[in-house]
Design a protein around this motif. Structure first.
Motif: not given
Length: 335
Positions: A21-31, A61-63, A199-204, A321-328
């Motif tokens: 997703s753009v800037h790792n904003t993770q905008p997609a929500r599910f219901a 990003s949602c796509g 977002g974008l952290n030091l590791d990324a 290989t980098l880890a992914k930083y994602r919302l719970p």
């Protein structure tokens, strides 16, 4: 077929959210709706108003997350029919959200072969390792056979794209509002509450703590403008040295007028496809977003008639290989 319950949806959402997703904003929500269908909506609080004024990148990003959900369901043997809701621009469903898609279970499905690569796909923002001739040949063959990828390889092509990317990046970074928005999504210290989530952290970013502190101080203040007036702006944003270590650049393009949700699904498949060959990717979105840069790029690398540029990835093997930083998962599902 049994209905999908809330717990299952949370697990599926976590898998779908592996998508880029753009800037790792993770905008997609599910219901889930009353009929047991899965709704995907964009969280408008994560819209980049300056960097993405039309919302196209949010739609992409949602796509991508939608494609991730389709693959996660297929892994469970569930086929779905997809209704693209993006163009309807429905915001009345729930305040603060824009409906992107609806998925209706419709029989059985076989797992996608691309699903095996979702954990291995990541963005690499450092110097690439050298690619083997065999891997590069396989990548080029795959790209040439695709109808939405243009392959750009060799030192001359890489130098041309690297210089164009640095120039376009400097042009957008000169806008204070853009820098402020970018810094809001950069996590420059592990103490940041969202460091491990979005977002974008030091590791990324492949930065040390001191380098990150300096970058944050410059970007988030008038110091950038001062440095730019002294002729140092280009140095601050330059990536050409890293770009030149790439094995190739891949121009990803799709039909003009196509919904960004559809394009986002294809973009995720594209990135997973190159991951199969042992390559990581690093987007150069400014080459698609800045009209003058896009026009210059496409003069040298013309697209098929009726196609528009979506993004450009420099690709190559990454040394780690980098880890992914994602919302719970609990933050991805709407009750």
């Amino acid at each position: 077929m049994s209905r999908i319950d809330a717990a299952t949806l949370a697990d599926l959402a976590a898998q779908a959210n592996r998508a880029p997703s753009v800037h790792n904003t993770q905008p997609a929500r599910f219901a889930l709706d009353e009929e047991g269908r899965i709704l995907i909506a964009a969280d408008l609080s994560r819209h980049l108003a300056v960097g993405d004024p039309t919302g196209r990148d949010m739609g992409l990003s949602c796509g991508a997350a939608l494609e991730g959900m389709v693959m996660a369901l297929a892994a469970r043997g569930i086929r779905v029919l997809v209704d693209d809701l993006w163009e309807a621009d429905t915001r009345s469903w729930r305040p603060g959200y824009r409906l992107a898609a609806r998925l209706t279970p419709a029989g059985e499905a076989s797992p996608s072969s691309l699903a095996d690569w979702t954990e291995k796909r990541f963005t690499w923002r450092g110097r690439f390792s050298a690619a083997t001739p065999e891997a590069l040949a396989d990548l080029e063959r795959w790209a040439v056979e695709a109808d939405d990828i243009t392959f750009a390889g060799g030192p001359d092509a890489l130098a041309f794209i690297a210089a164009l990317n640095d120039g376009a990046s400097l042009s957008v970074m000169r806008e204070r509002a853009f820098r402020d928005e970018l810094v809001a999504w950069i996590r420059l210290t592990p103490a940041h509450a969202a460091y491990a989530f979005d977002g974008l952290n030091l590791d990324a970013l492949r930065m040390g703590r001191l380098e990150g502190a300096v970058a944050g101080g410059v970007l988030a203040s008038p110091l950038f403008d001062l440095a730019d007036r002294l002729g140092l702006g280009k140095t601050l944003v330059a990536e050409a040295g890293k770009t030149m270590t790439a094995a190739a650049c891949l121009l990803f393009h799709r039909p003009e007028g196509e919904s960004p949700v559809v394009s986002g699904r294809a973009f995720y498949r594209f990135w997973l496809g190159l991951t199969r060959f042992g390559f990581a990717g690093w987007p150069m979105a400014v080459l698609a977003d800045v009209p003058s840069a896009s026009e210059t790029l496409l003069q040298r690398f013309p697209l098929p008639q009726g196609h528009r540029l979506i993004n450009v990835l420099r690709v190559g093997p990454a040394p780690i290989t980098l880890a992914k930083y994602r919302l719970p998962a609990r933050d991805l599902v709407l009750g």
